[in-house]
Design a protein around this motif. Sequence first.
Motif, short mmCIF file in Angstrom:
data_model
loop_
_atom_site.label_atom_id
_atom_site.label_comp_id
_atom_site.label_asym_id
_atom_site.label_seq_id
_atom_site.Cartn_x
_atom_site.Cartn_y
_atom_site.Cartn_z
N ALA B 122 -2.70 16.68 33.42
CA ALA B 122 -2.47 17.57 34.55
C ALA B 122 -1.73 16.83 35.66
CB ALA B 122 -3.80 18.11 35.07
N LEU B 123 -2.16 15.61 35.94
CA LEU B 123 -1.49 14.81 36.96
C LEU B 123 -0.02 14.61 36.61
CD1 LEU B 123 -4.19 12.11 37.74
CD2 LEU B 123 -3.06 13.53 39.45
N MET B 124 0.22 14.31 35.35
CA MET B 124 1.60 14.08 34.94
C MET B 124 2.42 15.35 35.01
SD MET B 124 1.67 11.04 32.23
CE MET B 124 3.38 10.92 32.65
N LEU B 125 1.80 16.48 34.68
CA LEU B 125 2.50 17.75 34.76
C LEU B 125 2.96 18.00 36.20
CD1 LEU B 125 3.16 20.45 33.20
CD2 LEU B 125 0.97 21.29 34.05
N VAL B 126 2.04 17.78 37.14
CA VAL B 126 2.37 18.02 38.53
C VAL B 126 3.41 17.02 39.02
CG1 VAL B 126 1.45 18.11 40.89
CG2 VAL B 126 0.12 19.05 39.00
N LEU B 127 3.25 15.76 38.64
CA LEU B 127 4.23 14.75 39.06
C LEU B 127 5.62 15.07 38.52
CD1 LEU B 127 2.25 11.39 38.70
CD2 LEU B 127 2.92 12.56 40.81
N ARG B 128 5.70 15.58 37.31
CA ARG B 128 7.00 15.92 36.73
C ARG B 128 7.72 16.99 37.56
NH1 ARG B 128 4.81 17.25 30.99
NH2 ARG B 128 6.86 17.94 30.39
N LEU B 129 6.94 17.82 38.24
CA LEU B 129 7.56 18.85 39.07
C LEU B 129 8.27 18.23 40.27
CD1 LEU B 129 4.64 21.40 39.39
CD2 LEU B 129 6.63 21.60 37.92
N PHE B 130 7.64 17.17 40.79
CA PHE B 130 8.10 16.58 42.04
C PHE B 130 9.14 15.52 41.88
CE2 PHE B 130 5.36 17.52 45.45
CZ PHE B 130 4.16 17.89 44.89
N VAL B 131 8.87 14.65 40.88
CA VAL B 131 9.50 13.34 40.94
C VAL B 131 10.93 13.41 40.42
CG1 VAL B 131 9.38 10.99 40.06
CG2 VAL B 131 7.30 12.16 40.76
N HIS B 132 11.83 13.07 41.27
CA HIS B 132 13.24 12.99 40.91
C HIS B 132 13.94 12.21 42.00
CE1 HIS B 132 12.93 16.31 43.71
NE2 HIS B 132 14.23 16.43 43.80
N GLY B 133 15.22 12.05 41.82
CA GLY B 133 16.00 11.41 42.88
C GLY B 133 16.01 9.90 42.81
N LYS B 134 17.03 9.34 43.44
CA LYS B 134 17.19 7.89 43.45
C LYS B 134 17.41 7.43 44.88
CE LYS B 134 18.19 6.73 38.85
NZ LYS B 134 18.17 8.00 38.15
N GLY B 135 17.29 6.13 45.04
CA GLY B 135 17.56 5.54 46.34
C GLY B 135 16.67 6.16 47.39
N SER B 136 17.26 6.52 48.52
CA SER B 136 16.44 7.04 49.61
C SER B 136 15.92 8.44 49.33
CB SER B 136 17.24 7.04 50.91
OG SER B 136 18.36 7.87 50.76
N LEU B 137 16.45 9.06 48.24
CA LEU B 137 15.96 10.40 47.90
C LEU B 137 14.87 10.36 46.83
CD1 LEU B 137 19.34 12.35 47.73
CD2 LEU B 137 17.62 12.43 49.55
N GLN B 138 14.55 9.15 46.40
CA GLN B 138 13.54 9.04 45.35
C GLN B 138 12.21 9.59 45.87
OE1 GLN B 138 12.39 5.05 44.47
NE2 GLN B 138 11.56 5.54 42.45
N THR B 139 11.58 10.44 45.07
CA THR B 139 10.31 11.02 45.50
C THR B 139 9.26 9.93 45.63
OG1 THR B 139 10.82 13.05 44.31
CG2 THR B 139 8.51 12.70 44.91
N GLY B 140 8.54 9.97 46.74
CA GLY B 140 7.43 9.03 46.92
C GLY B 140 6.13 9.80 46.96
N ILE B 141 5.10 9.18 46.41
CA ILE B 141 3.77 9.78 46.47
C ILE B 141 2.84 8.76 47.11
CG2 ILE B 141 1.87 10.82 45.18
CD1 ILE B 141 4.26 12.46 44.62
N MET B 142 2.14 9.17 48.16
CA MET B 142 1.19 8.26 48.81
C MET B 142 0.00 8.08 47.87
SD MET B 142 1.25 9.48 52.78
CE MET B 142 0.36 8.02 53.28
N THR B 143 -0.37 6.83 47.62
CA THR B 143 -1.52 6.57 46.75
C THR B 143 -2.44 5.55 47.41
OG1 THR B 143 -0.46 4.77 45.53
CG2 THR B 143 -0.13 6.95 44.68
N PRO B 144 -3.75 5.70 47.21
CA PRO B 144 -4.69 4.79 47.87
C PRO B 144 -4.66 3.41 47.22
CG PRO B 144 -5.85 6.28 46.38
CD PRO B 144 -4.42 6.71 46.37
#
Lengths: 550, 442
Positions: B122-144
């Motif tokens: 499920a986590l990977m499914l959701v991340l696949r929706l978000f994560v794209h882009g390179k350089g300064s457009l690379q998607t970031g996810i805040m993680t603890p």
Amino acid sequence: ACKCGRSFTSPRLLPPTRISPRTRSDVDEGLQPDAPPGAMLARRTVGLVSRGGPPLTPRSPPGRSVQRMMAEKVLTVDTMNSCVKKVEYAVRGPIVLRAVQIEKELKEGVQKPFSEVIKANIGDAHAMGQQPITFFRQVLAMCSYPELLDDDRFPEDAKGRARRILQGCGGQSIGAYSASQGIECVRQDVARYVERRDGGVPSDPDNIYLTTGASDGIVTMLKLLVAGEGRSRTGVMISIPQYPLYSAALAELGAVQVNYFLNEERCWSLDVSELRRALADARRHCNPRALCIINPGNPTGQVQSRQCIEDVIRFAAKERLFLMADEVYQDNVYAEGCEFHSFKKVLFEMGPEFSSTVELASFHSTSKCYMGECGFRGGYMEVVNMDPEVKAQLTKLVSVRLCPPVPGQALMDLVVNPPQPGEPSYSTFIRERKATLSSLAERARLTEQILNTVPGIACNPVQGAMYSFPRVTLPARAIREAEERGQAPDMFYCMKLLEETGICLVPGSGFGQRDGTFHFRMTILPPTDKLKILLSKVKDFHQRFIQQYS
Amino acid sequence: MYKPNMLFHGMVQGLERPFKHLIDISLGDAHRGGLQPITFVRQVISACLYPSLLDSGRLPIDVKSRARNLLKQCEGESVGSYTATCGLPKIQHSLSEFISRRDRGVPSSPENIFITSGSQQALMLVLRLFVHGKGSLQTGIMTPVPSSPLFNMALSSLGGAMVPYHLCEEEGWTLRLDEMRRALATARRHCNPMGLYVINPGNPVGQVQSQKSIEDVIRFAAEEKLFLLADEVYQDSVHDPTAEFVSYKRVLHEMGPPYSNTVELASFNSASKGFMGECGLRGGYVEFVNLDSAVMGHVYTLFSTEACTAVMGQIALDIMANPPRSGDASYTAFFEEVQNRRNTLNNNAKRVQETLNSLDGMSCQPIRGGIYAFPQLHLPARAVAKEAGVAPDLLYCMLLLEEMGLCVGPGSEHLQRKDTHHLRYITHLPDEPIVQPRANSY
């Protein structure tokens, strides 16, 4: 390949949300009953008020600029991963969603010219009444609930298997994670199976990866293969027609799909000259690195000859392509004179010039053949001649998903290591297996025969797998009407068939086909009597359709 | 990743060691650690697998009726059939009712629930929706930080950027807004942060967020336009009687508009943890809140390419969501098993914490929830000298393994503040006495 246009992603074709009594008002507001999932909640939450609970720390509401900002979602079709938007998967796509909707309507008492929906769209044998193999289910039941090991109803050989599998599980439970690559004794058994199947060609358990269905392995390999940018972006060769998992995965990965056409006039055979053409074309704009082949074929059902397999291997060797051999239907071979030859076996029989250099991944699954156990998500892949550093990366990559479902791993163990002559369960096992496979063979033959009696439908022999993929000739008027609606003509045809007969098929455009040709994929899985009824309905529909649109 | 485990396996080959057998207390796997599966779960599953058992006197009556009902939901009445993409509708429905009950009546729609192969899929499914882009457009996810290595691997395998925010150890591993703001501001210089991943109860740190803390995080996510990913797989494992698991969804709902109808949230849960511990069956789910409807369509299509979740995993979820009730034939035995398990885990957590805190050079924050202890190692300067080029806590783990046969996880797998060292112990084991003396004497 003929794309189906906007209608695939149109929200109208998604299933109606289940309307709980609380939200009846949303329906009264005129919300479309077939709105996509999520729409209901989005509408519903507008009216939500804080529902009591402990008092919140008093805090001023967000300022207006923040409120405006909050009104724009973080995740929209513009901000999401654009590759995901290109993914389509016809097998569970719009026509199936409409079929599910119709089923609901029938349940609600809506009048239709048929009393049930027949889902001949998906390769799910049990759904169509095929029975599981008794031995497999006995062992799996005991693996799940080991107290059954002292139950007299189960034969000793089944008990022995269950004990052995449990020994291989952490804490002797199928509820423990397994190693990411899969339970070791299962991988060993898979390797032995492959050796037996391939006449003694050695198989190393370390090259076996258990997977969540074959799809998991296929997608993992594609992830490893796809790299580069622009002109050096990885191209992956895939047959047209193909099983749309490949096109979906390539779309999501942003890889270049390199189509090679199977020869419909010659029973969907593969011509190396066509491979050469496709490759030469592709090299102008991408970096082709892999060649995928499905044998026996899906949706086309052809079983490639040994000569053909050798030719493909030679081609892959010469052009330095990584071979991906999808062999999930390896036991589903029906036609006289046809035989399954594994790519690995042929590779090794071609001698060291090829067997020590050609890189190959072969895929198998518990979902098809005579088992039909789709719901277990069992599968494996075997990698041959993979660079050791790449293999280390592969091992790392599969660990991200933890491990495949353990019941599926256990089932795979039984598939590759079935009852042997002399064992108590052997005769029942053989009888059940034979009955299933011969029944499938009969239905394959019947399908081809009946469809070929329909003027305007031409069906190649269903040599193997589980589907027919007949070509339908559509009148020009029908094609025009479809195009006016923004629908692929074969989608238009199949939708009408669904609405008029309740039969759910998948239009050929979902698999790819030569421009200007139209097909549908229908499974051979319904029980024989039902299949005959189905085929005659298809025949009647087709004749009506032709008349209506000529 | 699980290097100690590899050492573990390598060592089993009959070498002379000062201990009889190896104890692996590094992995979050209850059954592997010796906890027994819940009888009712396994009885239902066996009956679904082999329906002839339904005619036997062997199984209690409620097991049979549950199995019969489940089989009726399956195409061809077989657990070998594919199910609908998002799972058997009846089980989606059970889950939605479970969620609603848990959240004191906050509505939950089955169509927003996707049943997946463990929460990881499920986590990977959701991340696949978000994560794209390179350089300064690379998607970031805040993680603890300390973090879940699996999540970090998943994120990096998809080409996403990790935006770490440190939990505050001194305060019991709380989430601090000032730290989160700092992390976000720094990240915005080099990537495009779109999501905020929180783990509650924590893994590996075991904190349980207060309702206020959750509100603060939701407000932060709303103000900073972050999609919330709430990993709540340990929601059933709260040990501290003064702590309470409150779901992100419930808090969001109670905050009322505009938050409740705008903040995008994905909540994750699983049958792998809690009282079920059925990791190997791979049953998990994600519930979406306020997801854009067009995006939802794409999620569905994307997920459909993976066919469906294994039916055994779905059945485990059904029982998790809808366990035997008072009056049912299996209720007493079921309740007793679950209570025993809960008591064992609670006691273990307490004892592990006490023991670790009693050792010189170790300090352990209160283990409020989750299944791990994550004590800090205060190592002598010599040990920190990194002679072997190995992280000090990994070195400690390797030595502990070789000399005592005890397998624990190094904190470096989870990332941690610079120059701090931690260990990860699972608190799941039924047989604590063996573990404690070894850990003590070391």
